[in-house]
Design an enzyme around this catalytic site. Structure first.
Site, short mmCIF file in Angstrom:
data_model
loop_
_atom_site.label_atom_id
_atom_site.label_comp_id
_atom_site.label_asym_id
_atom_site.label_seq_id
_atom_site.Cartn_x
_atom_site.Cartn_y
_atom_site.Cartn_z
CG ASN A 109 2.94 -7.56 0.57
OD1 ASN A 109 2.37 -6.61 1.13
ND2 ASN A 109 4.26 -7.61 0.44
CG HIS A 111 8.06 -5.66 -2.06
ND1 HIS A 111 8.39 -5.51 -0.72
CD2 HIS A 111 9.22 -5.58 -2.75
CE1 HIS A 111 9.70 -5.34 -0.61
NE2 HIS A 111 10.22 -5.39 -1.84
CB SER A 138 6.07 -6.93 -7.29
OG SER A 138 7.23 -6.56 -8.00
CD GLU A 144 4.93 -21.07 4.38
OE1 GLU A 144 5.05 -20.87 3.14
OE2 GLU A 144 4.03 -21.79 4.85
CG ASP A 147 8.93 -8.89 0.34
OD1 ASP A 147 7.73 -8.81 0.65
OD2 ASP A 147 9.80 -8.16 0.85
C1 GAR Z 1 3.67 1.18 0.06
O1 GAR Z 1 4.64 1.81 -0.73
C2 GAR Z 1 3.88 -0.34 0.05
O2 GAR Z 1 4.33 -0.83 -1.17
C3 GAR Z 1 4.94 -0.47 1.10
O3 GAR Z 1 4.60 0.44 2.11
C4 GAR Z 1 3.88 1.51 1.53
C5 GAR Z 1 2.58 1.63 2.26
O4 GAR Z 1 1.88 2.79 1.88
N1 GAR Z 1 4.99 -1.81 1.60
C6 GAR Z 1 6.08 -2.40 2.01
O5 GAR Z 1 7.16 -1.87 2.04
C7 GAR Z 1 5.88 -3.84 2.46
N2 GAR Z 1 7.12 -4.46 2.73
P1 GAR Z 1 0.35 2.93 2.20
O6 GAR Z 1 0.17 2.61 3.68
O7 GAR Z 1 0.02 4.37 1.93
O8 GAR Z 1 -0.40 1.98 1.33
#
Ligand code: GAR
Length: 190
Positions: A109, A111, A138, A144, A147
């Site tokens: 993932n 984050h 990151s 589980e 993050d």
């Molecule tokens: C990104 O900034 C990603 O890091 C975040 O959502 C955005 C998605 O942008 N993810 C999270 O917050 C996960 N908990 P994208 O759809 O343009 O890749």
């Protein structure tokens, strides 16, 4: 090219990280290929981009289905596509322990914080409220614990006076788009 790791990308929205992963995979020396883009939001903008780039897509809303049936369908679609590694890219739904266990050490993932700081949502607003001067993103293994899996790669960006959550998010996103493809490439060749 033979023996490239088959990656399935899960998105919920815009999909710019998915686009960065898929675009990097066009390079002949990239050790992974994106073989499927799946989403819990059938109207996710990233799905249109994937279709227009001839990437197989799978879209299914969990609404009305329930989480176990929804995840079983996603799991089947990934397996039918021969996916070996699942890359979450702005996938805004918690995966169940069952799903995580079924793909143990094969889900990554991205984050938008320097983990272990600011797990969960609203990372940029929280970093600004804490008066941090450095933020970032990151790539981590999914376990589980939200993050909480091992960090595979990080990139830092400055937090400038006058930043708000949007300006910081834009700066961090630029770092994400560089970090994710190179970290995924290193992960699949580890
Ligand atoms: C990104 O900034 C990603 O890091 C975040 O959502 C955005 C998605 O942008 N993810 C999270 O917050 C996960 N908990 P994208 O759809 O343009 O890749």
């Amino acid at each position: 090219m033979a023996d490239r790791t088959r990656v399935g990308v899960l998105i919920s929205g815009r999909g710019s990280n998915m686009m960065a992963l898929a675009t990097a995979a066009l390079e002949p020396d990239c050790p992974y290929e994106v073989v499927m883009v799946a989403s819990d939001k059938p109207d996710a903008a990233g799905l249109d981009w994937a279709r227009s780039h001839d990437l197989p897509t799978f879209a299914l809303s969990p609404r009305g289905l329930g989480k176990p049936a929804y995840e079983a369908a996603i799991d089947s679609a990934l397996r039918d596509a021969g996916v070996e590694v699942v890359a979450l890219a702005g996938y805004m739904r918690l995966l169940s322990d069952t799903f995580v266990a079924a793909w143990r050490d094969r889900i990554v993932n991205i984050h938008p914080s320097l983990l272990p700081k600011y797990k969960g949502l609203d990372t940029h607003a929280r970093a600004i409220a804490a008066k941090d001067t450095v933020g970032g993103c990151s790539v981590h293994l999914v376990t589980e614990e939200l993050d909480g899996g091992a960090v595979l790669g990080q990139a830092e960006v400055p937090i400038r006076p006058g930043d708000d959550a949007d300006s910081l998010a834009n700066r961090v996103l630029a770092a994400e788009l560089a970090l994710y493809p190179k970290t995924l490439a290193a992960f699949v060749t580890r």
